[in-house]
Design a protein around this motif. Structure first.
Motif, mmCIF file in Angstrom:
data_model
loop_
_atom_site.group_PDB
_atom_site.id
_atom_site.type_symbol
_atom_site.label_atom_id
_atom_site.label_comp_id
_atom_site.label_asym_id
_atom_site.label_seq_id
_atom_site.Cartn_x
_atom_site.Cartn_y
_atom_site.Cartn_z
ATOM 1 N N GLN A 3 0.931 -1.172 -0.143
ATOM 2 C CA GLN A 3 -0.090 0.021 0.120
ATOM 3 C C GLN A 3 0.887 1.463 0.031
ATOM 4 N N ASN A 4 1.920 1.244 0.932
ATOM 5 C CA ASN A 4 2.590 2.419 1.066
ATOM 6 C C ASN A 4 3.534 2.581 -0.184
ATOM 7 N N GLY A 5 3.980 1.351 -1.080
ATOM 8 C CA GLY A 5 4.543 1.475 -2.373
ATOM 9 C C GLY A 5 3.577 2.359 -3.235
ATOM 10 N N ARG A 6 2.291 1.952 -3.251
ATOM 11 C CA ARG A 6 1.335 2.523 -4.136
ATOM 12 C C ARG A 6 1.312 3.960 -4.112
ATOM 13 N N ASN A 7 1.393 4.352 -2.646
ATOM 14 C CA ASN A 7 1.166 5.825 -2.379
ATOM 15 C C ASN A 7 2.185 6.686 -2.796
ATOM 16 N N ARG A 8 3.302 5.997 -2.399
ATOM 17 C CA ARG A 8 4.558 6.608 -3.054
ATOM 18 C C ARG A 8 4.605 6.915 -4.632
ATOM 19 N N TYR A 9 4.253 5.884 -5.164
ATOM 20 C CA TYR A 9 4.243 5.887 -6.936
ATOM 21 C C TYR A 9 3.276 7.057 -7.173
ATOM 22 N N CYS A 10 1.996 7.272 -6.457
ATOM 23 C CA CYS A 10 1.013 8.223 -6.834
ATOM 24 C C CYS A 10 1.729 9.596 -6.438
ATOM 25 N N PHE A 11 2.405 9.684 -5.432
ATOM 26 C CA PHE A 11 3.203 10.992 -4.886
ATOM 27 C C PHE A 11 4.087 11.371 -6.127
ATOM 28 N N PHE A 12 5.046 10.406 -6.525
ATOM 29 C CA PHE A 12 6.025 10.832 -7.375
ATOM 30 C C PHE A 12 5.269 11.325 -8.832
ATOM 31 N N THR A 13 4.243 10.377 -9.203
ATOM 32 C CA THR A 13 3.691 10.843 -10.363
ATOM 33 C C THR A 13 2.974 12.450 -10.259
ATOM 34 N N ALA A 14 2.358 12.587 -9.110
ATOM 35 C CA ALA A 14 2.017 13.989 -8.902
ATOM 36 C C ALA A 14 2.902 14.955 -8.975
ATOM 37 N N GLU A 15 4.016 14.551 -8.301
ATOM 38 C CA GLU A 15 5.155 15.466 -8.223
ATOM 39 C C GLU A 15 5.746 15.876 -9.669
ATOM 40 N N ILE A 16 6.079 14.821 -10.572
ATOM 41 C CA ILE A 16 6.353 15.124 -11.697
ATOM 42 C C ILE A 16 5.532 15.946 -12.834
ATOM 43 N N LEU A 19 5.911 19.467 -11.599
ATOM 44 C CA LEU A 19 7.034 19.865 -12.365
ATOM 45 C C LEU A 19 7.084 20.317 -13.528
ATOM 46 N N ALA A 20 6.137 19.400 -14.567
ATOM 47 C CA ALA A 20 6.084 19.682 -15.932
ATOM 48 C C ALA A 20 5.075 20.879 -16.184
ATOM 49 N N GLN A 25 4.437 26.443 -17.857
ATOM 50 C CA GLN A 25 4.240 27.926 -17.334
ATOM 51 C C GLN A 25 5.411 28.986 -17.553
ATOM 52 N N VAL A 26 6.582 28.490 -17.091
ATOM 53 C CA VAL A 26 7.807 29.201 -17.126
ATOM 54 C C VAL A 26 8.326 29.463 -18.433
ATOM 55 N N VAL A 27 7.917 28.478 -19.595
ATOM 56 C CA VAL A 27 8.088 28.705 -20.902
ATOM 57 C C VAL A 27 7.355 29.536 -21.501
ATOM 58 N N SER A 28 5.927 29.413 -21.271
ATOM 59 C CA SER A 28 5.177 30.353 -22.131
ATOM 60 C C SER A 28 5.274 32.012 -21.447
ATOM 61 N N GLU A 75 16.484 27.875 -12.742
ATOM 62 C CA GLU A 75 15.277 27.114 -13.421
ATOM 63 C C GLU A 75 14.987 27.683 -14.687
ATOM 64 N N PHE A 76 15.096 28.933 -15.010
ATOM 65 C CA PHE A 76 14.439 29.403 -16.289
ATOM 66 C C PHE A 76 15.583 29.526 -17.441
ATOM 67 N N ILE A 77 16.817 29.194 -17.262
ATOM 68 C CA ILE A 77 17.834 29.082 -18.189
ATOM 69 C C ILE A 77 17.619 27.719 -18.908
ATOM 70 N N PRO A 78 17.525 26.494 -18.295
ATOM 71 C CA PRO A 78 17.300 25.333 -18.833
ATOM 72 C C PRO A 78 16.075 25.530 -19.557
ATOM 73 N N ALA A 79 14.995 25.836 -19.051
ATOM 74 C CA ALA A 79 13.742 26.223 -19.746
ATOM 75 C C ALA A 79 13.900 26.745 -21.160
ATOM 76 N N ALA A 80 14.722 27.947 -21.126
ATOM 77 C CA ALA A 80 15.055 28.776 -22.208
ATOM 78 C C ALA A 80 15.917 27.782 -23.236
ATOM 79 N N GLU A 81 16.681 26.841 -22.500
ATOM 80 C CA GLU A 81 17.331 26.037 -23.413
ATOM 81 C C GLU A 81 16.717 24.893 -24.321
ATOM 82 N N ASP A 82 15.802 24.497 -23.649
ATOM 83 C CA ASP A 82 14.784 23.300 -24.032
ATOM 84 C C ASP A 82 13.901 23.718 -25.177
#
Ligand code: C2E
Ligand code: CA
Ligand code: CA
Ligand code: CA
Length: 279
Positions: A3-16, A19-20, A25-28, A75-82
């Motif tokens: 159960q714990n593993g699954r929660n952690r999986y959900c948590f990471f997905t939400a976090e990623i 970030l995306a 937002q930063v790029v636009s 943060e914004f230099i890598p976004a500007a590069e991508d």
């Protein structure tokens, strides 16, 4: 545990996902930063280790967005590069920093060298050497006042291509420095072929220089190697007297860091220079 593993999986997905979303937002927002005059340049003085005189300044980009607030270049230099936005933004930085340098010289400021960061993306752009030469000509700044910083990893990405670009910049009279040196495992044989003038010792080695014998060994070795190759060295991120003393003792040529000064607005920089060197 499952159960714990699954929660952690959900948590990471939400976090990623968060970030995306943030990256989008930063790029636009960044697309409008130039035309809406949200970008400014700060200047951090660089000092001779021998006599403490100002011999350079690094231009560092700053971005204030009305709703995102102050966004870090980390943060914004890598976004500007991508997104490719780094090409027009990098050109803007170069032009405005060069224009500011021209104005300072016209005001009678004691000459120093202006260092401008180049993204790897800009460095790979075929038009780069011509663009640099055109800006220097338009702003009427002799090339000897400009130094371009390229990271070690940027230079090592494709060494033969880097050699060709550095040769062209060298022909225009522009100096190159290798930024963040020591972390990217340079093939030292290439260092000999690069038309570079200066190695900038990465601040991660400077940070623990007083406590960590390995960092001391690395910094000492970089300085000795640079000497042998006829290159200058600059240490960045110097915050304490102990760091400064070590670097001086071991023959580092130049010092940059909060110990002397944070990056300053152009206006603050002008005042700082006057205080340090009253005429
Ligand atoms: P960098 O080129 O390695 O710049 C040095 C960074 O260290 C700067 O962070 C500077 O403010 C900070 N710093 C200076 N002295 C000290 C010190 O004593 N202690 C500590 N802890 N930090 C110090 P900043 O301004 O946030 O810039 C971060 C990075 O963003 C730069 O690292 C550079 O890679 C990139 N960057 C900034 N401006 C530009 C630009 O105009 N073009 C490009 N391509 N990249 C830029
Ligand atoms: Ca730099
Ligand atoms: Ca650096
Ligand atoms: Ca860095």
């Amino acid at each position: 545990a499952k159960q714990n593993g699954r929660n952690r999986y959900c948590f990471f997905t939400a976090e990623i996902e968060a970030l995306a979303v943030r990256r989008m937002q930063v790029v636009s927002a960044l697309r409008h930063a130039l035309e809406q005059h949200q970008l400014t340049i700060h200047y951090q003085p660089q000092f001779s280790a021998r006599d403490g005189r100002i011999i350079g300044a690094e231009a560092l980009l700053r971005w204030h967005h009305p709703s995102l607030g102050q966004v870090s270049p980390e943060e914004f230099i890598p976004a500007a590069e991508d997104s490719g936005l780094i090409v027009p933004i990098g050109e803007w930085v170069l032009r405005h920093a060069v224009r500011q340098m021209r104005a300072w010289l016209d005001e009678g400021m004691t000459p120093f060298v202006l260092a401008v960061n180049l993204s790897t993306v800009q460095f790979r752009h075929p038009n780069l050497p011509a663009m640099v030469a055109a800006i220097l000509a338009e702003e009427q700044l002799p090339a000897q006042y400009l130094e371009l910083e390229l990271t070690e990893s940027g230079a090592m990405h494709d060494p033969p291509a880097a050699i060709a670009v550095m040769d062209q910049l060298h022909e225009h009279g522009v100096r190159m420095a290798i930024d963040d040196f020591g972390i990217a495992y340079s093939s030292l044989s290439y260092l000999k072929k690069f038309k570079v003038y200066k190695l900038k010792i990465d601040q991660s080695f400077v940070r623990d220089i007083s406590a960590d014998p390995e960092d001391r060994a690395i910094v000492t070795a970089i300085i000795a190697m640079a000497r042998g190759l006829g290159l200058r060295t600059i240490a960045e991120g110097v915050e304490t007297q102990a760091q400064l003393d070590f670097l001086r003792e071991h023959g580092c040529d130049e010092i940059q860091g909060y110990y002397y000064s944070k990056p300053l607005t152009a206006e603050q920089f002008g005042r700082f220079v006057q205080e340090v060197e009253p005429c």
